[in-house]
Design a protein around this motif. Sequence first.
Motif, PDB file in Angstrom:
ATOM      1  N   LEU A   1       0.793  -1.043  -0.105  1.00  0.00           N
ATOM      2  CA  LEU A   1      -0.138  -0.026  -0.177  1.00  0.00           C
ATOM      3  C   LEU A   1       0.995   1.274   0.092  1.00  0.00           C
ATOM      4  O   LEU A   1       1.896   1.217   0.323  1.00  0.00           O
ATOM      5  CB  LEU A   1      -0.792   0.052   1.199  1.00  0.00           C
ATOM      6  CG  LEU A   1      -1.837  -1.131   1.251  1.00  0.00           C
ATOM      7  CD1 LEU A   1      -2.617  -0.928   2.604  1.00  0.00           C
ATOM      8  CD2 LEU A   1      -2.556  -1.399   0.149  1.00  0.00           C
TER       9      LEU A   1
ATOM     10  N   ASP B   1      -5.941   1.592  -0.246  1.00  0.00           N
ATOM     11  CA  ASP B   1      -6.282   0.261   0.203  1.00  0.00           C
ATOM     12  C   ASP B   1      -6.029  -0.781  -0.994  1.00  0.00           C
ATOM     13  O   ASP B   1      -5.612  -0.411  -2.477  1.00  0.00           O
ATOM     14  CB  ASP B   1      -7.945   0.128   0.323  1.00  0.00           C
ATOM     15  CG  ASP B   1      -8.330   1.495   1.077  1.00  0.00           C
ATOM     16  OD1 ASP B   1      -7.954   1.084   2.251  1.00  0.00           O
ATOM     17  OD2 ASP B   1      -8.773   2.123   0.913  1.00  0.00           O
ATOM     18  N   ALA B   2      -6.158  -2.097  -0.427  1.00  0.00           N
ATOM     19  CA  ALA B   2      -5.922  -2.971  -1.304  1.00  0.00           C
ATOM     20  C   ALA B   2      -7.082  -3.465  -2.300  1.00  0.00           C
ATOM     21  O   ALA B   2      -7.958  -4.247  -2.205  1.00  0.00           O
ATOM     22  CB  ALA B   2      -5.335  -4.398  -0.871  1.00  0.00           C
ATOM     23  N   ASP B   3      -7.487  -2.266  -3.073  1.00  0.00           N
ATOM     24  CA  ASP B   3      -8.637  -2.399  -3.797  1.00  0.00           C
ATOM     25  C   ASP B   3      -8.502  -3.160  -5.296  1.00  0.00           C
ATOM     26  O   ASP B   3      -7.401  -3.575  -5.664  1.00  0.00           O
ATOM     27  CB  ASP B   3      -9.151  -0.988  -3.939  1.00  0.00           C
ATOM     28  CG  ASP B   3      -8.456   0.054  -4.901  1.00  0.00           C
ATOM     29  OD1 ASP B   3      -7.405  -0.650  -5.460  1.00  0.00           O
ATOM     30  OD2 ASP B   3      -8.449   1.029  -4.603  1.00  0.00           O
TER      31      ASP B   3
ATOM     32  N   ALA C   1       5.147  -4.570   4.039  1.00  0.00           N
ATOM     33  CA  ALA C   1       4.107  -4.160   4.971  1.00  0.00           C
ATOM     34  C   ALA C   1       4.626  -3.331   5.967  1.00  0.00           C
ATOM     35  O   ALA C   1       5.654  -3.341   6.460  1.00  0.00           O
ATOM     36  CB  ALA C   1       3.333  -5.406   5.283  1.00  0.00           C
TER      37      ALA C   1
ATOM     38  N   THR D   1      -3.224  -5.794  11.017  1.00  0.00           N
ATOM     39  CA  THR D   1      -3.839  -5.448   9.772  1.00  0.00           C
ATOM     40  C   THR D   1      -3.040  -5.686   8.802  1.00  0.00           C
ATOM     41  O   THR D   1      -3.400  -6.004   7.682  1.00  0.00           O
ATOM     42  CB  THR D   1      -4.255  -3.906  10.045  1.00  0.00           C
ATOM     43  OG1 THR D   1      -4.911  -3.710  11.169  1.00  0.00           O
ATOM     44  CG2 THR D   1      -5.071  -3.392   8.915  1.00  0.00           C
ATOM     45  N   ALA D   2      -2.039  -5.321   9.197  1.00  0.00           N
ATOM     46  CA  ALA D   2      -0.797  -5.764   8.018  1.00  0.00           C
ATOM     47  C   ALA D   2      -0.916  -7.193   7.436  1.00  0.00           C
ATOM     48  O   ALA D   2      -0.807  -7.448   6.392  1.00  0.00           O
ATOM     49  CB  ALA D   2       0.709  -5.741   8.405  1.00  0.00           C
TER      50      ALA D   2
ATOM     51  N   LYS E   1      -3.806  -9.135   7.337  1.00  0.00           N
ATOM     52  CA  LYS E   1      -4.916  -8.958   6.647  1.00  0.00           C
ATOM     53  C   LYS E   1      -4.618  -8.326   5.012  1.00  0.00           C
ATOM     54  O   LYS E   1      -5.211  -8.786   4.347  1.00  0.00           O
ATOM     55  CB  LYS E   1      -6.002  -8.189   7.298  1.00  0.00           C
ATOM     56  CG  LYS E   1      -6.458  -8.813   8.596  1.00  0.00           C
ATOM     57  CD  LYS E   1      -7.679  -8.604   9.275  1.00  0.00           C
ATOM     58  CE  LYS E   1      -8.105  -9.310  10.276  1.00  0.00           C
ATOM     59  NZ  LYS E   1      -8.216  -8.283  11.585  1.00  0.00           N
ATOM     60  N   VAL E   2      -3.822  -7.368   4.986  1.00  0.00           N
ATOM     61  CA  VAL E   2      -3.562  -6.782   3.753  1.00  0.00           C
ATOM     62  C   VAL E   2      -2.635  -7.776   2.922  1.00  0.00           C
ATOM     63  O   VAL E   2      -3.106  -7.890   1.581  1.00  0.00           O
ATOM     64  CB  VAL E   2      -2.697  -5.424   4.149  1.00  0.00           C
ATOM     65  CG1 VAL E   2      -1.898  -4.709   2.929  1.00  0.00           C
ATOM     66  CG2 VAL E   2      -3.611  -4.560   4.737  1.00  0.00           C
TER      67      VAL E   2
ATOM     68  N   ALA F   1      -5.082 -10.120   1.327  1.00  0.00           N
ATOM     69  CA  ALA F   1      -5.487  -9.474   0.361  1.00  0.00           C
ATOM     70  C   ALA F   1      -4.677  -9.394  -0.978  1.00  0.00           C
ATOM     71  O   ALA F   1      -5.265  -9.991  -2.183  1.00  0.00           O
ATOM     72  CB  ALA F   1      -6.089  -8.084   0.343  1.00  0.00           C
TER      73      ALA F   1
END
Length: 441
Positions: free
Chosen positions: A106, A193-195, A218, A225-226, A228-229, A232
Motif C-alpha cells: 500500500l 487500500d488493496a482495492d 508491509a 492489519t498488516a 490482513k492486507v 488480500a
Amino acid sequence: MLDLLQEKLAGIFKNLRGFGKLSESNVADAVKEIRMALLAADVNYQVAKELCEDVRKRAMGQEVLSSIKPGEQFVKVFHDALVDLFKEQEPGIHSVRPLRILLCGLNGAGKTTTAAKLGLWFKRQHQSVALVAGDVTRPAAIQQLQTLGKSLDIPVLTWPEEKSVERLVELARAEATQRGIRVLIFDAAGRLDADEELLAELQAVALKLEPQETLLVADAAAGQTAGKVAQAFQSRVALTGIVLSKFDGDARGGAALSMQRMTKCPLKFLGVGEKPDGLEVFMPERLVGRLLGMGDIVGLVERAQEAFDSASMEKMEERLKKNSFDLQDFVDQMKFIRKLGPLENLLGMMPGFNKLPISSIDENKVGRLEAIILSMTPQERKKPDLLNARRRQRIAKGSGSTVTQVNELVTRFNEMKKMLGRLKGSSPEKMMSQLMGGQRR
Ligand code: GDP
C-alpha cells in the motif's frame, strides 16, 4: 523495537523466577499473562492462542533440571516455541539470475524506500542491479526513486512518457537484458487500500514481469492489519515473501509475530530505518532474542546445561556467606563466566547475582581483574595478605596492569571481605559490585 512487549514479558519471567520449580499452576498463570501481553501487542488472536498452547504443553513436558532455575527454563521453552512460529521459513532470496523482484504494497508502506534498500543490498554483494518505478500515474513516485537511485549510484530505468504499465514492464525487461542487469527490482504502484484496481494492475504486472520473487512491503506499525492486507494481496498474486518495514519504530510486535502464520508466507527482510542501509535479513533467532531481551540466553542455557553444576554454585554461595571466599574462588568464577559468554546474560543465572544492576558491570574490568588474579601464585590467591610491594610489582608486570590497579583490586577485595562479615543474604551481588568498582551501597 518491540519495547512494550519485551517489557511485559520480562515482568512475567521475573515473577516465575520466584518459584522453586515449574508447576501446572505457575505455568498456567504465566501462559495466561503471556497471552494477554501478546494480544495487547496486537498479535493475531489465533496465532497467540496456538503459541500459548504450544508453550504450555512444552513447559509441562519439561524435565526439571536441577542446574537451571524455572524462570530460565521457561524462557527457553517460550523461545523455542517462538522460533517454531517461523519454522516454515525459507531463508534468503532466490538465487536464480537474472532475478526479477516485484515489490508491492500500500502507499506509504515503505515500498520505494525498500526498493532502494534492496538495491543497495545487492550492490554491496557486487551484483549489477537496477530499479524500475512502476507507477505510471505519479511522476513524483518516479522522481523519488530516481533521487534515491542517484544517491546510491544504482540505475533507475524510466520511461516517463509510457502510460501503459504492461508496456513499461516489457521495456524494462528488454533494457535489463541488454545491459546485463542481474537483479531487476520493480517498484509497483501502491494505493491507499488493496482495492480491485490496484490488485488487477498488480496481477497484470506480475504476468508480464514473471518475477521469481514477489515481495509484499508491509508497515510493522499496522499490527495484525498488516497480515490482513497481505492476505488480500495473496488472493491475486503469489507472494514469495514479506518485508516488514518500519520495524525500528514498532514497540508492539504484532505484525512481526502474526504475519508468517497468517499468510504462510515467509518474512524475508525487516526495514529498520529510513536510510538505505536500514534493511536486515530476517532471522527468527534474532527477532526472538530481541523480544525476550535476553541476548543469547538460550544458547546460554544450553551451554549452562553442560557446564553448570548447581551443587558447586551452592557451595560457592555458602563460602561467600561464611566469608571464606578467597581470590582462587573468585578466579574460578571468572573463568566460568568467560567460558559462558557475555557477562550480562550470565549474571541473571547465577545464584544471588541476578539482582545486580547490569549497568554497573564492565566487561573490560572483569578481564583485567582476571588477568591480575591469574598472575598471582596459588598461595597468594588463598592469602592476599602475602601480597607485599615486591609481589604486587611482579603481578602488575605479569598481568600487563599497573601496581595501582593491583592495589585497587586487593583493597576492594579486603573491603568486600570486611563487608561480607557485616552483611547477610544479599552479599554476592554487593561483593561483585564492590569488586567492579561500582556503586557502594
Ligand atoms: P511507499 O509509498 O510505499 O513507496 O513508501 P515510502 O518508501 O515513500 O516510505 C514512506 C515513509 O516511510 C517514508 O517517510 C520513509 O522514509 C519511511 N520508511 C520506510 N521504511 C522505513 C523503515 O524501515 N523505518 C523507518 N523508520 N521509516 C521508514
